[in-house]
Design a protein around this motif. Structure first.
Motif, PDB file in Angstrom:
ATOM      1  N   LEU A   1     -14.940 -19.334 -15.080  1.00  0.00           N
ATOM      2  CA  LEU A   1     -13.940 -20.066 -16.326  1.00  0.00           C
ATOM      3  C   LEU A   1     -12.376 -19.755 -15.683  1.00  0.00           C
ATOM      4  O   LEU A   1     -11.536 -20.281 -15.910  1.00  0.00           O
ATOM      5  CB  LEU A   1     -14.340 -19.251 -17.449  1.00  0.00           C
ATOM      6  N   SER A   2     -12.243 -18.345 -15.004  1.00  0.00           N
ATOM      7  CA  SER A   2     -10.974 -18.051 -14.494  1.00  0.00           C
ATOM      8  C   SER A   2     -10.394 -18.786 -13.540  1.00  0.00           C
ATOM      9  O   SER A   2      -9.174 -18.742 -13.256  1.00  0.00           O
ATOM     10  CB  SER A   2     -10.960 -16.600 -14.093  1.00  0.00           C
ATOM     11  N   SER A   3     -11.427 -19.705 -12.666  1.00  0.00           N
ATOM     12  CA  SER A   3     -10.851 -20.385 -11.688  1.00  0.00           C
ATOM     13  C   SER A   3     -10.336 -22.025 -12.446  1.00  0.00           C
ATOM     14  O   SER A   3      -9.843 -22.659 -11.224  1.00  0.00           O
ATOM     15  CB  SER A   3     -12.054 -20.607 -10.779  1.00  0.00           C
ATOM     16  N   LEU A   4     -10.262 -22.257 -13.564  1.00  0.00           N
ATOM     17  CA  LEU A   4     -10.002 -23.323 -14.287  1.00  0.00           C
ATOM     18  C   LEU A   4      -8.579 -23.429 -14.545  1.00  0.00           C
ATOM     19  O   LEU A   4      -7.863 -22.603 -14.729  1.00  0.00           O
ATOM     20  CB  LEU A   4     -10.872 -23.576 -15.173  1.00  0.00           C
ATOM     21  N   GLN A   5      -7.915 -24.592 -14.690  1.00  0.00           N
ATOM     22  CA  GLN A   5      -6.525 -24.855 -15.075  1.00  0.00           C
ATOM     23  C   GLN A   5      -6.528 -25.048 -16.637  1.00  0.00           C
ATOM     24  O   GLN A   5      -6.588 -26.229 -17.127  1.00  0.00           O
ATOM     25  CB  GLN A   5      -5.961 -26.058 -14.549  1.00  0.00           C
ATOM     26  N   VAL A   6      -6.742 -23.890 -17.319  1.00  0.00           N
ATOM     27  CA  VAL A   6      -6.642 -23.887 -18.845  1.00  0.00           C
ATOM     28  C   VAL A   6      -5.234 -23.623 -19.569  1.00  0.00           C
ATOM     29  O   VAL A   6      -4.546 -22.818 -18.972  1.00  0.00           O
ATOM     30  CB  VAL A   6      -7.391 -22.855 -19.379  1.00  0.00           C
ATOM     31  N   LEU A   7      -4.817 -25.003 -19.978  1.00  0.00           N
ATOM     32  CA  LEU A   7      -3.414 -24.809 -20.613  1.00  0.00           C
ATOM     33  C   LEU A   7      -3.419 -23.865 -21.788  1.00  0.00           C
ATOM     34  O   LEU A   7      -2.329 -23.139 -22.012  1.00  0.00           O
ATOM     35  CB  LEU A   7      -3.013 -26.253 -20.857  1.00  0.00           C
ATOM     36  N   MET A   8      -4.311 -24.071 -22.536  1.00  0.00           N
ATOM     37  CA  MET A   8      -4.210 -23.359 -23.926  1.00  0.00           C
ATOM     38  C   MET A   8      -5.598 -23.067 -24.472  1.00  0.00           C
ATOM     39  O   MET A   8      -6.625 -23.776 -24.129  1.00  0.00           O
ATOM     40  CB  MET A   8      -3.455 -24.197 -24.997  1.00  0.00           C
ATOM     41  N   TYR A   9      -5.588 -21.984 -25.056  1.00  0.00           N
ATOM     42  CA  TYR A   9      -7.057 -21.413 -25.890  1.00  0.00           C
ATOM     43  C   TYR A   9      -6.586 -21.699 -27.401  1.00  0.00           C
ATOM     44  O   TYR A   9      -5.469 -20.999 -27.678  1.00  0.00           O
ATOM     45  CB  TYR A   9      -7.440 -20.209 -25.498  1.00  0.00           C
ATOM     46  N   LEU A  10      -7.277 -22.272 -27.966  1.00  0.00           N
ATOM     47  CA  LEU A  10      -6.720 -22.502 -29.374  1.00  0.00           C
ATOM     48  C   LEU A  10      -7.999 -22.074 -30.279  1.00  0.00           C
ATOM     49  O   LEU A  10      -8.969 -22.318 -29.972  1.00  0.00           O
ATOM     50  CB  LEU A  10      -6.239 -24.217 -29.490  1.00  0.00           C
TER      51      LEU A  10
ATOM     52  N   SER B   1      -9.259 -23.385 -33.043  1.00  0.00           N
ATOM     53  CA  SER B   1     -10.225 -24.659 -33.912  1.00  0.00           C
ATOM     54  C   SER B   1     -10.131 -25.752 -33.156  1.00  0.00           C
ATOM     55  O   SER B   1      -9.371 -26.134 -32.260  1.00  0.00           O
ATOM     56  CB  SER B   1      -9.543 -24.825 -35.224  1.00  0.00           C
ATOM     57  N   THR B   2     -11.164 -26.552 -33.618  1.00  0.00           N
ATOM     58  CA  THR B   2     -11.528 -28.019 -32.890  1.00  0.00           C
ATOM     59  C   THR B   2     -10.292 -28.851 -33.536  1.00  0.00           C
ATOM     60  O   THR B   2      -9.814 -29.611 -32.708  1.00  0.00           O
ATOM     61  CB  THR B   2     -12.761 -28.316 -33.287  1.00  0.00           C
ATOM     62  N   GLU B   3      -9.939 -28.661 -34.422  1.00  0.00           N
ATOM     63  CA  GLU B   3      -8.678 -29.730 -35.082  1.00  0.00           C
ATOM     64  C   GLU B   3      -7.426 -29.573 -34.278  1.00  0.00           C
ATOM     65  O   GLU B   3      -6.864 -30.311 -33.920  1.00  0.00           O
ATOM     66  CB  GLU B   3      -8.650 -29.372 -36.678  1.00  0.00           C
ATOM     67  N   SER B   4      -7.350 -28.213 -33.957  1.00  0.00           N
ATOM     68  CA  SER B   4      -6.095 -27.934 -33.352  1.00  0.00           C
ATOM     69  C   SER B   4      -6.175 -28.611 -31.685  1.00  0.00           C
ATOM     70  O   SER B   4      -5.391 -29.089 -31.157  1.00  0.00           O
ATOM     71  CB  SER B   4      -5.931 -26.405 -32.824  1.00  0.00           C
ATOM     72  N   ILE B   5      -7.492 -28.625 -31.045  1.00  0.00           N
ATOM     73  CA  ILE B   5      -7.739 -29.012 -29.867  1.00  0.00           C
ATOM     74  C   ILE B   5      -7.331 -30.645 -29.830  1.00  0.00           C
ATOM     75  O   ILE B   5      -6.948 -31.199 -28.783  1.00  0.00           O
ATOM     76  CB  ILE B   5      -9.122 -28.748 -29.173  1.00  0.00           C
ATOM     77  N   LYS B   6      -8.098 -31.211 -31.041  1.00  0.00           N
ATOM     78  CA  LYS B   6      -7.923 -32.472 -31.026  1.00  0.00           C
ATOM     79  C   LYS B   6      -6.320 -32.987 -31.190  1.00  0.00           C
ATOM     80  O   LYS B   6      -5.846 -34.260 -30.719  1.00  0.00           O
ATOM     81  CB  LYS B   6      -8.715 -33.205 -32.376  1.00  0.00           C
ATOM     82  N   LEU B   7      -5.649 -32.169 -32.128  1.00  0.00           N
ATOM     83  CA  LEU B   7      -4.274 -32.542 -32.170  1.00  0.00           C
ATOM     84  C   LEU B   7      -3.470 -32.299 -30.937  1.00  0.00           C
ATOM     85  O   LEU B   7      -2.431 -33.105 -30.433  1.00  0.00           O
ATOM     86  CB  LEU B   7      -3.657 -31.853 -33.300  1.00  0.00           C
ATOM     87  N   PHE B   8      -3.750 -31.353 -30.142  1.00  0.00           N
ATOM     88  CA  PHE B   8      -3.314 -31.053 -28.880  1.00  0.00           C
ATOM     89  C   PHE B   8      -3.441 -32.094 -27.797  1.00  0.00           C
ATOM     90  O   PHE B   8      -2.482 -32.612 -27.137  1.00  0.00           O
ATOM     91  CB  PHE B   8      -3.763 -29.661 -28.315  1.00  0.00           C
ATOM     92  N   LEU B   9      -4.565 -32.567 -27.797  1.00  0.00           N
ATOM     93  CA  LEU B   9      -5.051 -33.886 -26.974  1.00  0.00           C
ATOM     94  C   LEU B   9      -4.402 -34.983 -27.219  1.00  0.00           C
ATOM     95  O   LEU B   9      -3.846 -35.998 -26.321  1.00  0.00           O
ATOM     96  CB  LEU B   9      -6.319 -34.138 -26.990  1.00  0.00           C
ATOM     97  N   GLU B  10      -3.883 -35.213 -28.555  1.00  0.00           N
ATOM     98  CA  GLU B  10      -2.927 -36.490 -28.793  1.00  0.00           C
ATOM     99  C   GLU B  10      -1.645 -36.494 -28.202  1.00  0.00           C
ATOM    100  O   GLU B  10      -1.319 -37.544 -28.039  1.00  0.00           O
ATOM    101  CB  GLU B  10      -2.890 -36.372 -30.346  1.00  0.00           C
ATOM    102  N   HIS B  11      -1.144 -35.433 -27.913  1.00  0.00           N
ATOM    103  CA  HIS B  11       0.277 -35.122 -27.164  1.00  0.00           C
ATOM    104  C   HIS B  11       0.288 -34.670 -25.812  1.00  0.00           C
ATOM    105  O   HIS B  11       1.349 -34.687 -25.269  1.00  0.00           O
ATOM    106  CB  HIS B  11       1.159 -34.267 -28.220  1.00  0.00           C
ATOM    107  N   THR B  12      -1.204 -34.536 -25.217  1.00  0.00           N
ATOM    108  CA  THR B  12      -0.927 -33.963 -23.946  1.00  0.00           C
ATOM    109  C   THR B  12      -2.146 -34.524 -23.035  1.00  0.00           C
ATOM    110  O   THR B  12      -3.156 -35.108 -23.424  1.00  0.00           O
ATOM    111  CB  THR B  12      -1.297 -32.497 -23.616  1.00  0.00           C
ATOM    112  N   ASP B  13      -1.840 -34.814 -21.966  1.00  0.00           N
ATOM    113  CA  ASP B  13      -2.693 -35.314 -20.755  1.00  0.00           C
ATOM    114  C   ASP B  13      -3.499 -34.272 -20.285  1.00  0.00           C
ATOM    115  O   ASP B  13      -3.178 -33.861 -18.986  1.00  0.00           O
ATOM    116  CB  ASP B  13      -2.026 -36.164 -19.862  1.00  0.00           C
ATOM    117  N   CYS B  14      -4.485 -33.927 -21.009  1.00  0.00           N
ATOM    118  CA  CYS B  14      -5.514 -33.023 -20.628  1.00  0.00           C
ATOM    119  C   CYS B  14      -6.988 -33.215 -21.084  1.00  0.00           C
ATOM    120  O   CYS B  14      -7.020 -34.259 -21.870  1.00  0.00           O
ATOM    121  CB  CYS B  14      -4.868 -31.527 -21.068  1.00  0.00           C
ATOM    122  N   MET B  15      -7.857 -32.523 -20.875  1.00  0.00           N
ATOM    123  CA  MET B  15      -9.226 -32.511 -21.456  1.00  0.00           C
ATOM    124  C   MET B  15      -9.691 -31.388 -22.318  1.00  0.00           C
ATOM    125  O   MET B  15      -9.224 -30.344 -21.958  1.00  0.00           O
ATOM    126  CB  MET B  15     -10.116 -32.868 -20.035  1.00  0.00           C
ATOM    127  N   GLY B  16     -10.432 -31.875 -23.286  1.00  0.00           N
ATOM    128  CA  GLY B  16     -10.976 -30.733 -24.217  1.00  0.00           C
ATOM    129  C   GLY B  16     -12.285 -30.658 -23.977  1.00  0.00           C
ATOM    130  O   GLY B  16     -13.136 -31.837 -23.914  1.00  0.00           O
TER     131      GLY B  16
END
Length: 298
Positions: free
Chosen positions: A215-224, A226-241
């Motif tokens: 896990l430490s080798s991945l490019q993790v932008l954020m740890y959030l 709740s799932t709702e927070s992840i979905k909202l984050f994905l709406e505004h960011t080019d990343c994968m959840g």
């Protein structure tokens, strides 16, 4: 019917504060003091050492606390079983559920349960799986509903539903990924993940280990949290959840999110009831049986 003095003692012992016990039980502080004094008089032993504004349990207090939880639990079981003689289901049931289960699985089940058993006083605590297990061990809840792969030896787990985690991006994301990627490609993709202690992260980390990826080798932008927070984050960011497939039904139907397959990387998990070993009766069991008969609707 239970001895209210024991509830008072348990609250003071847990909070190490007469004031907090008073607030928790909605009883005046002089009444709290009176109940403790009556117990000390009954057992001819001091239950708390008082040092200024601070208190701590004496050896006698520790012994009483050890028995207190079991005695109050027996009272609760007695009340439940006496009502069963008249086919009545009444009393208090304190549930605790991990975030995904609380948000996307439980609401219709709770609505049906309350309709079926209107005399049951139902409450729900929300947290990640580790927090729910801690609440069970501290007797703050009666029954937990958790996700993930880790199991504590002093708790009994009963599976009631299966779930799958999937990788998702927002539709129209500038992220250069196809319909399917390899696990190794995850190393170069910015990610947003659930927090430590969540069942979602436990399952994802275990799946990574099957492919010798840390896990430490991945490019993790954020740890959030709740799932709702992840979905909202994905709406505004080019990343994968990484989220539960149950949590994105509406977004997939609306075309807002798309699922990315990860080749040969299975992320299945169980949603399980968790309860203290040896405490497998009462309203907790009624709720588990009810859920077992209704899980086809979940």
């Amino acid at each position: 019917m239970s001895d209210f003095r024991l509830k008072v003692f348990q609250s003071v012992a847990k909070n190490l504060s007469f004031t907090k016990a008073s607030q928790e039980l909605f009883v005046s502080q002089p009444a709290i003091t009176k109940h403790i004094q009556e117990l000390e008089s009954t057992y001819q032993a001091r239950l708390f050492d008082r040092q200024g504004s601070k208190i701590s349990l004496t050896e006698a207090g520790k012994l009483l606390l050890e028995h207190c939880g079991r005695i109050l639990e027996d009272y609760k079981r007695l009340e439940y079983e006496m009502h069963l003689l008249h086919n009545e289901y009444t009393g208090e049931l304190r549930l605790g559920a991990s975030t995904t289960i609380a948000q996307y699985v439980l609401p219709p089940l709770l609505a049906s349960f309350i309709k079926k058993f209107p005399q049951v006083n139902l409450s729900l605590m929300n947290g990640n799986s580790r927090e729910i297990e801690a609440a069970l061990q501290e007797h703050r809840i009666d029954l937990g509903l958790v996700e993930g792969v880790f199991r504590l030896p002093n708790l009994k787990y009963t599976t009631f539903l299966e779930d799958e985690l999937v990788a998702v991006t927002r539709t129209g994301s500038k992220l250069q990924v196809g319909e399917e990627i390899t696990p190794e490609e995850l190393l170069h993709i910015p990610l947003v993940l659930r927090e430590r202690g969540s069942g979602t992260l436990d399952v994802f980390e275990k799946a990574l280990q099957q492919h010798n990826i840390k896990l430490s080798s991945l490019q993790v932008l954020m740890y959030l949290g709740s799932t709702e927070s992840i979905k909202l984050f994905l709406e505004h960011t080019d990343c994968m959840g990484i989220v539960s497939i149950r949590s994105i039904t509406r977004e997939l139907y609306a075309g807002q999110l798309r699922v990315i397959e990860i080749k040969d990387m299975v992320m299945l998990r169980d949603f399980s009831f968790a309860q203290p070993q040896g405490q497998e009766s009462g309203l907790s069991q009624v709720f588990m049986q009810f859920a077992a008969h209704h899980n086809h609707k979940l």
